[in-house]
Every structure is written in C-alpha cells, then in structure tokens.
Design a protein around this motif. Structure first.
Motif, PDB file in Angstrom:
ATOM      1  N   ALA A 161      -8.160  26.811 -18.551  1.00  0.00           N
ATOM      2  CA  ALA A 161      -8.662  28.191 -18.602  1.00  0.00           C
ATOM      3  C   ALA A 161      -7.662  29.077 -19.344  1.00  0.00           C
ATOM      4  N   THR A 162      -6.378  28.876 -19.068  1.00  0.00           N
ATOM      5  CA  THR A 162      -5.349  29.636 -19.775  1.00  0.00           C
ATOM      6  C   THR A 162      -5.434  29.384 -21.273  1.00  0.00           C
ATOM      7  N   ASN A 163      -5.620  28.124 -21.646  1.00  0.00           N
ATOM      8  CA  ASN A 163      -5.732  27.789 -23.072  1.00  0.00           C
ATOM      9  C   ASN A 163      -6.987  28.406 -23.701  1.00  0.00           C
ATOM     10  N   ARG A 164      -8.018  28.682 -22.874  1.00  0.00           N
ATOM     11  CA  ARG A 164      -9.219  29.344 -23.392  1.00  0.00           C
ATOM     12  C   ARG A 164      -9.075  30.866 -23.375  1.00  0.00           C
ATOM     13  N   GLY A 165      -7.893  31.364 -22.976  1.00  0.00           N
ATOM     14  CA  GLY A 165      -7.644  32.802 -23.029  1.00  0.00           C
ATOM     15  C   GLY A 165      -8.025  33.568 -21.778  1.00  0.00           C
ATOM     16  N   ILE A 166      -8.320  32.854 -20.692  1.00  0.00           N
ATOM     17  CA  ILE A 166      -8.688  33.523 -19.438  1.00  0.00           C
ATOM     18  C   ILE A 166      -7.443  33.827 -18.612  1.00  0.00           C
ATOM     19  N   ASP A 167      -7.374  35.039 -18.057  1.00  0.00           N
ATOM     20  CA  ASP A 167      -6.335  35.352 -17.078  1.00  0.00           C
ATOM     21  C   ASP A 167      -6.766  34.759 -15.747  1.00  0.00           C
ATOM     22  N   VAL A 168      -6.090  33.726 -15.321  1.00  0.00           N
ATOM     23  CA  VAL A 168      -6.528  32.996 -14.139  1.00  0.00           C
ATOM     24  C   VAL A 168      -5.381  32.899 -13.137  1.00  0.00           C
ATOM     25  N   ALA A 169      -5.717  32.949 -11.864  1.00  0.00           N
ATOM     26  CA  ALA A 169      -4.752  32.670 -10.798  1.00  0.00           C
ATOM     27  C   ALA A 169      -5.325  31.513  -9.997  1.00  0.00           C
ATOM     28  N   GLY A 170      -4.573  30.427  -9.877  1.00  0.00           N
ATOM     29  CA  GLY A 170      -5.105  29.262  -9.189  1.00  0.00           C
ATOM     30  C   GLY A 170      -4.169  28.768  -8.112  1.00  0.00           C
ATOM     31  N   ILE A 171      -4.725  28.444  -6.968  1.00  0.00           N
ATOM     32  CA  ILE A 171      -3.928  27.973  -5.841  1.00  0.00           C
ATOM     33  C   ILE A 171      -4.614  26.774  -5.210  1.00  0.00           C
ATOM     34  N   SER A 172      -3.841  25.723  -4.988  1.00  0.00           N
ATOM     35  CA  SER A 172      -4.320  24.612  -4.179  1.00  0.00           C
ATOM     36  C   SER A 172      -3.710  24.835  -2.797  1.00  0.00           C
ATOM     37  N   MET A 173      -4.565  25.048  -1.798  1.00  0.00           N
ATOM     38  CA  MET A 173      -4.081  25.497  -0.485  1.00  0.00           C
ATOM     39  C   MET A 173      -3.566  24.351   0.383  1.00  0.00           C
ATOM     40  N   GLY A 174      -3.123  24.698   1.572  1.00  0.00           N
ATOM     41  CA  GLY A 174      -2.705  23.703   2.545  1.00  0.00           C
ATOM     42  C   GLY A 174      -1.350  23.112   2.230  1.00  0.00           C
ATOM     43  N   GLU A 175      -0.946  22.167   3.058  1.00  0.00           N
ATOM     44  CA  GLU A 175       0.368  21.570   2.883  1.00  0.00           C
ATOM     45  C   GLU A 175       0.433  20.737   1.609  1.00  0.00           C
ATOM     46  N   ILE A 176      -0.635  19.978   1.348  1.00  0.00           N
ATOM     47  CA  ILE A 176      -0.648  19.119   0.150  1.00  0.00           C
ATOM     48  C   ILE A 176      -0.514  19.952  -1.118  1.00  0.00           C
ATOM     49  N   GLY A 177      -1.120  21.137  -1.119  1.00  0.00           N
ATOM     50  CA  GLY A 177      -1.131  21.943  -2.337  1.00  0.00           C
ATOM     51  C   GLY A 177      -0.030  22.974  -2.419  1.00  0.00           C
ATOM     52  N   SER A 178       0.804  23.034  -1.397  1.00  0.00           N
ATOM     53  CA  SER A 178       1.797  24.104  -1.291  1.00  0.00           C
ATOM     54  C   SER A 178       2.652  24.262  -2.556  1.00  0.00           C
ATOM     55  N   HIS A 179       3.040  23.142  -3.168  1.00  0.00           N
ATOM     56  CA  HIS A 179       3.908  23.241  -4.349  1.00  0.00           C
ATOM     57  C   HIS A 179       3.217  23.870  -5.552  1.00  0.00           C
ATOM     58  N   THR A 180       1.866  23.902  -5.534  1.00  0.00           N
ATOM     59  CA  THR A 180       1.197  24.554  -6.671  1.00  0.00           C
ATOM     60  C   THR A 180       1.491  26.051  -6.702  1.00  0.00           C
ATOM     61  N   ARG A 181       1.881  26.603  -5.549  1.00  0.00           N
ATOM     62  CA  ARG A 181       2.267  28.016  -5.513  1.00  0.00           C
ATOM     63  C   ARG A 181       3.577  28.244  -6.272  1.00  0.00           C
ATOM     64  N   VAL A 182       4.393  27.201  -6.346  1.00  0.00           N
ATOM     65  CA  VAL A 182       5.688  27.305  -7.045  1.00  0.00           C
ATOM     66  C   VAL A 182       5.528  27.043  -8.537  1.00  0.00           C
ATOM     67  N   ILE A 183       4.772  26.017  -8.896  1.00  0.00           N
ATOM     68  CA  ILE A 183       4.720  25.594 -10.294  1.00  0.00           C
ATOM     69  C   ILE A 183       3.490  26.102 -11.041  1.00  0.00           C
TER      70      ILE A 183
END
Lengths: 247, 247
Positions: A161-183
């Motif tokens: 989405a970023t490469n298509r020019g969209i301003d996007v905020a994405g989060i994978s929730m829960g413990e498994i996804g927690s690191h997506t908040r960092v990277i």
C-alpha cells in the motif's frame, strides 16, 4: 500536522497526562469512549501535542454506546487541537456523508478497520486498505494474527500500500504480532500507537508501553549506515555462474 | 549442543576474547579466514562456549585463499570445542563427500548460502534452503535485499521452512534488512550472528553489535502475555455479518 515520517501516538483517556507524552510521542490519541467527561477535557486542553479523537463503539472494541457517539466525535472535531479523527470503515461506509461533514471542521480522517479474530486473506486486506484510503487520509488496519505467517501478510499489505502511495497504518495485534508495532515503520506504516505510561487501561491487545516502544523504534532507526562495507564486500565477491572450486 | 531455541553466535577472529561473549552469546563463530594462526588458537582454546568454525573463501565474502582452506577447516573440526562447522552450499555441492567426512569428527554442519547482490525469488530461495537442509543440520541463508519487500520474502521463506521442520537460519543483510537479525527468531530462525563488541572487523553488512543485538532480541521475547486482555476484548466485540449501525 502532516504524517511525512512515521508518527507515534500515545493513547490515553486523560488529557491532563499529555505532559508525560511530550518528547516521546508525536500525537495524543484521546479515547473519548473510555474518558470521563471527554468534551469537558477537550475544552480544558492546553497541551502541546495534536490530538487524534477516537470514540470507539462496542462493536469495534471500545466502550461508547451508540447513542450520541458520532455527535460527540463531531463536537470534538471542532477543537483546534484535534487534528485527526478516527472513524471506523464500517461506520463511514454506512454513512458516507460523515466524511464530508467532518472535513468541514478541518480535520484529517483516519479510517480504521479492526479484526480481533483473524487476519483477512491478502486480497481482502488490500481491498479494505483501498476502501479506507478512499474515504480518509490515513488507512488504518489492526488485525489479529493466528500464526507468524499472518504477521507477514499484514506487513506485506502495508508495504505494498505504501508503494502504491497510500498513507497506511498497519498493526498485527496480540502477542504474536507485537513486534510489528516496532518495525511497522520500516515498511511504511505511518502511525504507531502505545498506551501512555502509568495508564492502566488496555486499549488493544499486544500494545507496548509508550517509553519502551519509542526507544525500540529509535533503535531500529539508528542502525549504522554500512554502505561502504557493502561496497567493499561486493567488490570482493564475484561468484561465477558455473562455480568451480579449486581447493 | 542442540539448537532447540534460537541461539546467538558472537563472531570473532580472536578466541581469547571468548570471555567477553559469555552470558550474552550462546556460541562463538570463529572466522578462521580472518584470524592469525587459527589452528594454534583452537589448540589453545579453553573457553566455555562451543565454537562454530567458519573458513570463508573470497568467493563468499571471506578472506581465505583456496589453498588449504578445507584442510584447515577439517583440522578445526577435530577439536572438541568445535561443535558446528559452516560449509558453503556451493562447496558441498561440488564435493558431496565433504559432509560425510566432517560428520565423522562429530560436528554438526551449517550449510550456508550467501547472496551479496540480491534476494532470490521465493521459489528459488525455498529450493536453496531445501538443498542446504539435505546436506546439513542447519540451513543458513544470508541474502541482500534491494527493497523492503525482499526482507519479507526472506522472513516468509524462514517461516515456511520452519513449519516444514527444517532448522533454518535466515538473514536479510544490509541496512534495509538489519531488523531481520532482531526479529528472525520470531519466525523460527535458529541462529543469529553478531560481531563481538570491540571487534573492529566487519564480517557481514548490516550486523548489529553483540550486546545491542542480544538486548533487542531479549526485548522482543519479553512482551507481556496478554491472553487475558485478548479474551476480554473478543468477548466484547461481535461485529455482525450484516452491519447495521443504529447511531
């Protein structure tokens, strides 16, 4: 405020705590649905950080009752400090005129989609992001991973989405996804969220406290630039197509 | 030593520094090709950490000349402290008998593939990992990303190989891929590498110093368990299939 680089929002239900977020967060997300007298708090606000106003219904993991929820959000959008308003995709899809009304109060729209059960397939996730972007300035998706592969699906959707020019905020929730908040910012995610330190509320699963998240994000930004090393190694390495080892 | 959980190897060309790695790294990767008198160093080694012996040729980003390179590596594999030997996939493919010979010295084989130019397509990367795993105990791939999408391709390949039961170590090199050294273990990557602190050599592009990498990895392990929060939120959220908003 323009989200050129990734910004970090400190989530709170108490605007008097904004001072704790200064220098760490770029924005305050004010969870009106979990606040006492939210409109009074906004009237009294004299903080420095711009505000994202969020008034989440129970349908989407919040505590606001349906009655008056959007009216209160609309009242909030009239305050100068409120620069963003978060509206769920499902809400704005049912009442398309909302987007236009809110814009007249000079706020940017974060159109959000939450899935607390699973991560949609890649094509569905792409379609959701496209829809959010059609209605708003920032497309926000927070989805729940059932395995590690799901966290990569979310990051890929954000990256594309970023490469298509969209301003996007994405989060994978829960413990498994927690690191997506960092990277996430490395893949173009424009907005991160963290609970204000010493705030006991749990706003979303897998959240990392503000100070910790801010320092982790900073660490991922501060990697040493090793262009020179790479060039050196490249010049030394030249594996031939037909490899013949003489040793 | 069995790689049940992800292990961290401190890379050095000086075994007398092993003491600096204790308590931080699980293994020492001894870069024989960049060491003075590597076999003498191994004979004198009385450290605690098990050793990965690596003697990288110039073809693959190292400094060993072809003459005697594999003989020296074989001599290294005779030392008790050496529990792993790293052999390039291209090397073992050309001399398949090598794997058997080394195994007789009671070492595990890390079969590695490096690409300092690009990240292969997903199907090629999968095939490389499969080949590495056929010859060795651990399949190691270190590939260079040309964009963010390439780092996700590497992580997906690691995740899927892990799900297929392969012990794999995967690294996306360079600045763009640097964070994969921190989060790779979340996708099953069994081995991370970091230069020993105060060691001036650059062994691979995008490496993060040992102490910093160890603490970053630790932080990604210590996220609070929020199963309870998730259950609470799930029980509160029930978006109907046909959404009708009453507000």
């Amino acid at each position: 405020m323009k989200l050129d680089e990734s910004a970090l929002a400190a989530t709170t239900n108490d605007l008097t705590r904004e001072v704790d977020a200064r220098g760490v967060a770029d924005l305050i997300e004010f969870r009106m649905d979990q606040a006492d007298d939210p409109l009074e708090q906004l009237a009294a606000y004299d903080g420095e950080l711009p505000i994202i106003a969020t008034n989440r219904a129970r349908w989407f993991g919040g505590k606001a009752s349906d009655t008056g929820r959007l009216d209160d959000l609309f009242s909030a959008s009239r305050y100068d400090a409120v620069e963003f308003v978060d509206i769920e995709l499902e809400t704005v899809r049912a009442k398309e005129w909302l987007a236009h009304e809110f814009r007249e109060n000079d706020v940017q729209l974060i159109i959000s989609h939450h899935d607390f059960e699973e991560t949609p397939d890649r094509d569905v996730l792409d379609a959701i992001i496209e829809q959010c972007a059609e209605f708003g300035d920032v497309a926000k998706v927070a989805v729940f991973p059932q395995n590690q592969g799901d966290t990569l699906t979310l990051l890929e959707a954000v990256n594309d989405a970023t490469n298509r020019g969209i301003d996007v905020a994405g989060i994978s929730m829960g413990e498994i996804g927690s690191h997506t908040r960092v990277i996430g910012h490395l893949y173009g995610s424009k907005l991160g969220y963290a609970p204000l330190l010493a705030d006991d509320n749990d706003y979303a699963p897998g959240q990392i406290p503000l100070e910790k998240l801010a320092s982790l994000i900073e660490l991922t930004k501060n990697e040493r630039v090793d262009g020179q090393v790479i060039d050196t190694i490249r010049s030394e390495v030249s594996v031939p197509k037909e490899l013949t080892l003489s040793d």
